[in-house]
Structure formats: C-alpha cells, structure tokens
Motif scaffolding. Structure first.
Motif, PDB file in Angstrom:
ATOM      1  N   ILE A  16       0.832  -1.203   0.000  1.00 52.12           N
ATOM      2  CA  ILE A  16       0.000   0.000   0.000  1.00 52.12           C
ATOM      3  C   ILE A  16       0.865   1.251   0.000  1.00 52.12           C
ATOM      4  N   PHE A  25      -5.903  -1.077  -3.622  1.00 43.47           N
ATOM      5  CA  PHE A  25      -6.452  -1.426  -2.316  1.00 43.47           C
ATOM      6  C   PHE A  25      -7.661  -2.345  -2.451  1.00 43.47           C
ATOM      7  N   TYR A  80      -4.678   6.210   1.637  1.00 43.04           N
ATOM      8  CA  TYR A  80      -4.579   5.161   2.654  1.00 43.04           C
ATOM      9  C   TYR A  80      -3.306   5.319   3.477  1.00 43.04           C
TER      10      TYR A  80
END
Length: 225
Positions: A16, A25, A80
């Motif tokens: 990520i 994701f 994220y």
C-alpha cells in the motif's frame, strides 16, 4: 484470539505504500482485513482486557485507527495509511488532550509506549509549575526511567528553553510534547501471541507516568495565576 501478525501483513504494508490508490487497495482488501486489520483488533482487545483487569480505576477504552486518511488532510498523499495503530486512553471528546498508551505497526518496524499526540500547552505549563513546586515525585519517576532499557524519552523541545531544573529533568521541563517509546524492527515477537503479554507488561511499567500526567488536570492554570 490474537495469533500474531504474519509476513503477509508486512507485504501488505509495503504494497500500500508503493501502490497507494483505490484500485490496488480494492484488489487487496480481503488481504488487508485478514492479515492486518482483524489481527490489530484482536491484539488491541486482549491488551485492553489485560490492562483494564490490572488497573480498572483508569477507565481506559481502546481505539483502533482506520486505514483511510481524512480526505481533508491528504496534502498530496494517497488515500490510505501504510500503518495501523491502536490506543488505550480515557474517553474524551477531544482525544488529543490526554496521554495515551499506543502500539503502532509500520513497514519498517513497530513501536509502543505512552505519550501525547499533541500535548496541550496548558498541560505542559501545569507540568512545569508542578516541577517548580515539588520536583521530587517526578524526579523519582525520571530516575526509574533512566535505570531501565525498554523505553526512551522522545521530547519535542521548545525553540527557547523554559528553564534549567538540572540534567535529570531538563528535557522533560523543556518539552512541548513527549512520548516514552520502545521502537523495534520486525522480530519473532510480532508473529506470536506473546506480543500481548509484552505490551501489557510495558503499559503497566508506564502506568505511574500516566497517573502523574492525569493528575495535572486538577492543577490550576499557572498562566493565569
């Protein structure tokens, strides 16, 4: 029950970090849930149960961060986080105003300890006033910290020192905010249920500091004395 994190947990965090966009994701969401988020939830629950059982008067609750960043604060970063953490703290509308126990897992390693996310200036002013009036109780804690090897003080100093109470308390006295942190590379403990006992014992060791800083809330604001 917490069974430990895994190599897949670490792989996801690196993934990520370098693929921080929705498409990647979504393709790896189940991996995130199974290897990262749910183990973090299980770990936080067991650690909370152990700490709350030992110190029920503290009235702690647990909070597990979400992987989604606040869309208002991206500042050019992806949507994220590449890490997760949990905290044990007293409930408050503004959680930043009180110290908290924390555990954080990131791609390079993990850490745990006690501190403020951003200590309110009034609390640090009360701390300095308490040290000026009676430094002995906290000096005892500072000496205990100096004798152990698990935690170290991370202090964010003021640009201009507030005073010089001597070498033992100097960094504390001149801190805008602080944390007592244990920082580790990924090791075998991370992949074991023994991590629960490690965190519970570490938080127990830091509880006298937590009680001390909570007690400052009842002190008068020295800025208006």
């Amino acid at each position: 029950m917490f069974q430990g994190f895994s190599d897949q947990t670490i792989d996801f965090m690196w993934g990520i970090r370098f693929n921080n966009e929705r498409g990647w994701f979504e393709q790896h969401k189940e991996e995130y849930l199974q290897t990262f988020y749910r183990p973090m939830q299980a770990l936080s629950q067991e650690v909370w149960e152990a700490v709350d059982g030992a110190y029920p008067d503290l009235g702690l609750v647990r909070r597990v961060t979400r992987i989604y960043r606040d869309a208002r604060r991206l500042h050019g970063r992806g949507p994220y986080k590449d890490r997760l953490w949990f905290t044990l703290e007293r409930p408050a509308e503004d959680w930043e105003i009180r110290p908290a126990f924390w555990f954080e897992l990131e791609p390079e390693g993990y850490s745990y300890g006690l501190g403020y996310y951003m200590a309110p200036p009034v609390m640090m002013a009360k701390f300095r006033a308490r040290l000026d009036a009676d430094p002995k109780p906290f000096s005892k804690l500072a000496r205990q910290l100096a004798r152990q090897e698990r935690f170290h003080l991370e202090a964010q100093p003021y640009k201009r020192p507030k005073g010089d109470p001597g070498p033992l308390l100097y960094d504390w006295y001149n801190a805008r905010s602080f944390s007592l942190s244990c920082d580790r590379a990924h090791d075998s403990l991370l992949f074991s249920h023994d991590l629960v006992d490690e965190l519970a014992a570490g938080f127990g060791e830091l509880t006298p500091f937590y009680r001390y800083f909570l007690s400052l809330e009842g002190d008068p604001d020295p800025r208006f004395a």
